[in-house]
Enzyme design. Structure first.
Site, PDB file in Angstrom:
ATOM      1  CE  LYS A   9      10.763  -3.218   0.496  1.00 45.39           C
ATOM      2  NZ  LYS A   9       9.377  -3.702   0.618  1.00 45.39           N
ATOM      3  CE1 TYR A  49       6.633   0.945   0.947  1.00 46.64           C
ATOM      4  CE2 TYR A  49       8.041   1.098   2.877  1.00 46.64           C
ATOM      5  CZ  TYR A  49       7.794   0.602   1.608  1.00 46.64           C
ATOM      6  OH  TYR A  49       8.699  -0.240   0.997  1.00 46.64           O
ATOM      7  CG  ASN A 112       8.885  -7.230  -0.304  1.00 44.57           C
ATOM      8  OD1 ASN A 112       9.568  -6.374   0.258  1.00 44.57           O
ATOM      9  ND2 ASN A 112       7.822  -6.941  -1.035  1.00 44.57           N
ATOM     10  CG  HIS A 115      10.256   0.073  -2.902  1.00 46.83           C
ATOM     11  ND1 HIS A 115       8.881  -0.056  -2.838  1.00 46.83           N
ATOM     12  CD2 HIS A 115      10.497   1.237  -3.552  1.00 46.83           C
ATOM     13  CE1 HIS A 115       8.322   1.002  -3.418  1.00 46.83           C
ATOM     14  NE2 HIS A 115       9.280   1.800  -3.855  1.00 46.83           N
ATOM     15  CD  GLU A 126       8.431   5.074  -4.661  1.00 43.37           C
ATOM     16  OE1 GLU A 126       7.297   4.668  -4.415  1.00 43.37           O
ATOM     17  OE2 GLU A 126       9.327   4.353  -5.155  1.00 43.37           O
TER      18      GLU A 126
HETATM   19  P1  CMP Z   1       6.942  -2.580  -1.533  1.00 41.65           P
HETATM   20  O1  CMP Z   1       7.163  -2.924  -2.962  1.00 41.65           O
HETATM   21  O2  CMP Z   1       8.009  -1.823  -0.845  1.00 41.65           O
HETATM   22  O3  CMP Z   1       5.549  -1.795  -1.387  1.00 41.65           O
HETATM   23  C1  CMP Z   1       4.757  -1.828  -0.233  1.00 41.65           C
HETATM   24  C2  CMP Z   1       5.251  -2.812   0.771  1.00 41.65           C
HETATM   25  O4  CMP Z   1       4.290  -3.215   1.707  1.00 41.65           O
HETATM   26  C3  CMP Z   1       5.622  -4.123   0.061  1.00 41.65           C
HETATM   27  O5  CMP Z   1       6.748  -3.963  -0.729  1.00 41.65           O
HETATM   28  C4  CMP Z   1       5.747  -5.060   1.245  1.00 41.65           C
HETATM   29  O6  CMP Z   1       6.957  -4.875   1.962  1.00 41.65           O
HETATM   30  C5  CMP Z   1       4.576  -4.563   2.084  1.00 41.65           C
HETATM   31  N1  CMP Z   1       3.357  -5.340   1.823  1.00 41.65           N
HETATM   32  C6  CMP Z   1       2.606  -5.374   0.711  1.00 41.65           C
HETATM   33  N2  CMP Z   1       1.540  -6.196   0.839  1.00 41.65           N
HETATM   34  C7  CMP Z   1       1.627  -6.686   2.097  1.00 41.65           C
HETATM   35  C8  CMP Z   1       0.830  -7.595   2.859  1.00 41.65           C
HETATM   36  N3  CMP Z   1      -0.273  -8.149   2.336  1.00 41.65           N
HETATM   37  N4  CMP Z   1       1.212  -7.871   4.105  1.00 41.65           N
HETATM   38  C9  CMP Z   1       2.314  -7.305   4.641  1.00 41.65           C
HETATM   39  N5  CMP Z   1       3.117  -6.437   3.969  1.00 41.65           N
HETATM   40  C10 CMP Z   1       2.781  -6.136   2.717  1.00 41.65           C
END
Ligand code: CMP
Length: 136
Positions: A9, A49, A112, A115, A126
């Site tokens: 990311k 998303y 984070n 993904h 995806e």
């Molecule tokens: P990802 O695994 O890409 O799947 C959905 C994404 O939404 C996740 O990683 C985070 O980047 C984001 N995400 C999931 N939960 C939260 C949350 N509680 N608050 C903000 N972002 C979130």
């Protein structure tokens, strides 16, 4: 062999840890069969998303995912989806176990670092989203 979609990311790309993350993916036994660096526009990030569109964090997530380049890749291993989810760790890095990619490189639950698809069905969708010519 099965496949999953990984994305390094924008936060991780900005931190210049793309190479370190790729090394960990390879060291864990995955083959990388497609990879690209690109910047998502708002429409593409919203579409990727779409399942989260009712969530309170959706707009912020889209803004984050369009904030800079990211590196989607198709990776392959015997149990690609589950093994990659193990390698990346919990969505929230505060809950991720030591040694996981998110524990090392993620800032918070949104930024984070990586993904990984959460099921074979979503992996297929995806992969097709980023790499429509890859056979699944
Ligand atoms: P990802 O695994 O890409 O799947 C959905 C994404 O939404 C996740 O990683 C985070 O980047 C984001 N995400 C999931 N939960 C939260 C949350 N509680 N608050 C903000 N972002 C979130």
């Amino acid at each position: 062999m099965s496949k999953t979609l990984a994305i390094i990311k924008p936060d991780a790309v900005r931190k210049r840890v793309t190479g370190k993350i790729i090394d960990q993916i390879l060291d864990d036994g995955f083959n990388i069969i497609a990879m690209e660096m690109l910047r998502l526009n708002t429409e593409r990030a919203q579409a990727f998303y779409d399942v989260h569109k009712e969530r309170t964090f959706y707009d912020d997530l889209v803004e984050f995912m369009t904030s800079g380049p990211c590196v989607p890749m198709v990776i392959e291993k015997k149990k690609a989806v589950t093994d990659f989810r193990k390698l990346i760790g919990a969505t929230n890095p505060a809950e991720a176990i030591e040694g996981t990619i998110r524990k090392q490189f993620a800032d918070n639950v949104q930024n984070n670092a990586v993904h990984g698809s959460d099921s074979n069905e979503n992996a297929a969708k995806e992969i097709a989203f980023f790499f429509p010519s890859i056979e699944i």
